[in-house]
Write an enzyme that holds these catalytic residues in place. Structure first.
Site, mmCIF file in Angstrom:
data_model
loop_
_atom_site.group_PDB
_atom_site.id
_atom_site.type_symbol
_atom_site.label_atom_id
_atom_site.label_comp_id
_atom_site.label_asym_id
_atom_site.label_seq_id
_atom_site.Cartn_x
_atom_site.Cartn_y
_atom_site.Cartn_z
ATOM 1 N N ASN A 9 0.869 -1.180 0.000
ATOM 2 C CA ASN A 9 0.000 0.000 0.000
ATOM 3 C C ASN A 9 0.903 1.228 0.000
ATOM 4 O O ASN A 9 1.514 1.549 1.018
ATOM 5 C CB ASN A 9 -0.882 -0.035 1.261
ATOM 6 C CG ASN A 9 -1.659 1.254 1.471
ATOM 7 O OD1 ASN A 9 -1.753 2.091 0.576
ATOM 8 N ND2 ASN A 9 -2.222 1.406 2.664
ATOM 9 N N LYS A 18 0.075 4.295 -0.258
ATOM 10 C CA LYS A 18 -0.553 5.499 0.315
ATOM 11 C C LYS A 18 -0.330 6.690 -0.631
ATOM 12 O O LYS A 18 -0.264 6.482 -1.842
ATOM 13 C CB LYS A 18 -0.030 5.739 1.734
ATOM 14 C CG LYS A 18 -0.150 4.473 2.597
ATOM 15 C CD LYS A 18 0.076 4.697 4.060
ATOM 16 C CE LYS A 18 -0.075 3.357 4.786
ATOM 17 N NZ LYS A 18 0.014 3.487 6.231
ATOM 18 N N HIS A 66 -9.453 1.349 4.958
ATOM 19 C CA HIS A 66 -8.175 1.498 5.655
ATOM 20 C C HIS A 66 -8.362 2.453 6.828
ATOM 21 O O HIS A 66 -9.154 3.398 6.749
ATOM 22 C CB HIS A 66 -7.112 2.028 4.679
ATOM 23 C CG HIS A 66 -5.739 2.032 5.268
ATOM 24 N ND1 HIS A 66 -5.308 3.004 6.140
ATOM 25 C CD2 HIS A 66 -4.717 1.154 5.151
ATOM 26 C CE1 HIS A 66 -4.066 2.722 6.519
ATOM 27 N NE2 HIS A 66 -3.687 1.612 5.934
ATOM 28 N N GLU A 85 -6.721 4.866 7.854
ATOM 29 C CA GLU A 85 -6.518 6.291 7.547
ATOM 30 C C GLU A 85 -7.769 6.884 6.904
ATOM 31 O O GLU A 85 -8.077 8.061 7.100
ATOM 32 C CB GLU A 85 -5.264 6.462 6.671
ATOM 33 C CG GLU A 85 -3.997 6.264 7.509
ATOM 34 C CD GLU A 85 -2.820 5.674 6.763
ATOM 35 O OE1 GLU A 85 -2.773 5.744 5.526
ATOM 36 O OE2 GLU A 85 -1.912 5.122 7.435
ATOM 37 N N GLU A 129 -5.490 -4.827 10.653
ATOM 38 C CA GLU A 129 -4.416 -3.864 10.885
ATOM 39 C C GLU A 129 -4.690 -3.096 12.175
ATOM 40 O O GLU A 129 -5.479 -2.138 12.170
ATOM 41 C CB GLU A 129 -4.338 -2.867 9.724
ATOM 42 C CG GLU A 129 -4.020 -3.478 8.387
ATOM 43 C CD GLU A 129 -3.455 -2.440 7.429
ATOM 44 O OE1 GLU A 129 -2.292 -2.571 7.054
ATOM 45 O OE2 GLU A 129 -4.175 -1.493 7.098
ATOM 46 N N GLY A 140 2.634 2.171 10.893
ATOM 47 C CA GLY A 140 3.634 3.222 10.791
ATOM 48 C C GLY A 140 4.351 3.541 12.088
ATOM 49 O O GLY A 140 5.013 4.569 12.196
ATOM 50 N N SER A 151 3.393 -2.231 10.371
ATOM 51 C CA SER A 151 4.844 -2.338 10.622
ATOM 52 C C SER A 151 5.438 -3.680 10.188
ATOM 53 O O SER A 151 6.356 -4.194 10.844
ATOM 54 C CB SER A 151 5.160 -2.051 12.093
ATOM 55 O OG SER A 151 4.799 -0.712 12.423
#
Ligand code: PGA
Length: 251
Positions: free
Chosen positions: A11, A13, A97, A99, A167, A173, A212
């Site tokens: 991904n 992003k 996702h 985000e 996730e 991250g 991660s």
């Protein structure tokens, strides 16, 4: 039954301009060498989808979007319809996702609608779920993830191409990763929940872990029962790292 090869999805992003297609080509060459041992996909920004599809033609890397609209077409400025992603050559799309859920206030119901739109357009949705740091600290990970799956995975997708990604938001991250035991517990519950929603079809849905993932931890993560692959963010941007992940996944 022969186990499905691990599904490794990158991904990107909001990263990547034209020259990054060269990086993707490096990744695709490595995937070609390992083509029978892993299924590999890259989800670049929408602007790069068509260039990547052309640049990687003939190589075993599927190209996907990172989000899609739940609408088919119309006055939705800035949105990209699932059919448009398919038209650009994508074969899959990430939906829900964290985000998107955090910065765009996407609810489970919106995620489910996007997954349906994606599937109707011929794309395989990768539906993401995961608990926040606060929910994890409160010992609510299992309850939160089960509820998200129940509300984000549409019953109508039973038997259609579909992938789920777990996730934990606190692992994305941050360099933090749950223990193998924690991942196992959540994935086992995710499988049971998929079986409840989709019936026997829930058996064939790959459940990816994301957050991660690096070349150094991919083997340990893939060894966890019910982990069918990985959704990789920052370590998918550089060919050296993502290639190392693909190779470790195949070892
Ligand atoms: P990360 O991101 O690998 O950089 O933690 C994973 C993701 O957001 O899908």
């Amino acid at each position: 039954m022969i186990a499905a090869p691990p599904f490794i999805v990158g991904n990107w992003k909001m990263n990547g301009l034209g020259p990054a297609v060269g990086e993707a080509l490096e990744i695709a060459k490595a995937a070609h060498v390992k083509r029978s041992a892993a299924r590999v996909a890259l989800c670049p920004p929408a602007t790069l989808i068509e260039r990547m599809v052309r640049g990687l033609a003939g190589l075993p890397v599927e190209i996907g979007g990172q989000d899609c609209s739940a609408q088919d077409s119309g006055a939705f400025t800035g949105e990209v319809a699932a059919r448009m992603l398919a038209d650009a050559g994508a074969s899959l799309v990430i939906v829900g996702h964290s985000e998107r859920r955090t910065y765009h206030a996407e609810t489970d119901q919106m995620v489910a609608a996007k997954a349906l739109a994606a599937s109707a357009a011929g794309l395989e949705p990768i539906i993401c779920v995961g608990e926040t740091q606060a929910e994890h600290a409160a010992g609510r990970a299992l309850a939160v993830v089960a509820a998200q799956i129940a509300a984000s995975v549409p019953v109508a997708l039973a038997g259609r191409p579909l992938t789920l990604a777990y996730e934990p938001v606190w692992a994305i991250g941050t360099g933090l990763v749950p223990t193998a035991g924690e991942i196992e517990e959540v994935h086992a519950l995710a499988r049971v929940t998929l079986l409840t929603i989709l019936g026997a079809a829930g058996k064939g849905v790959a459940i990816l872990y994301g957050g991660s993932v690096k070349p150094s931890n991919i083997r340990e993560i893939l060894a966890v029962p019910e982990v069918g692959g990985a959704l990789v963010g920052s370590a998918s941007l550089r060919a050296a790292d993502f290639t190392a992940i693909i190779e470790a996944a195949c070892a």
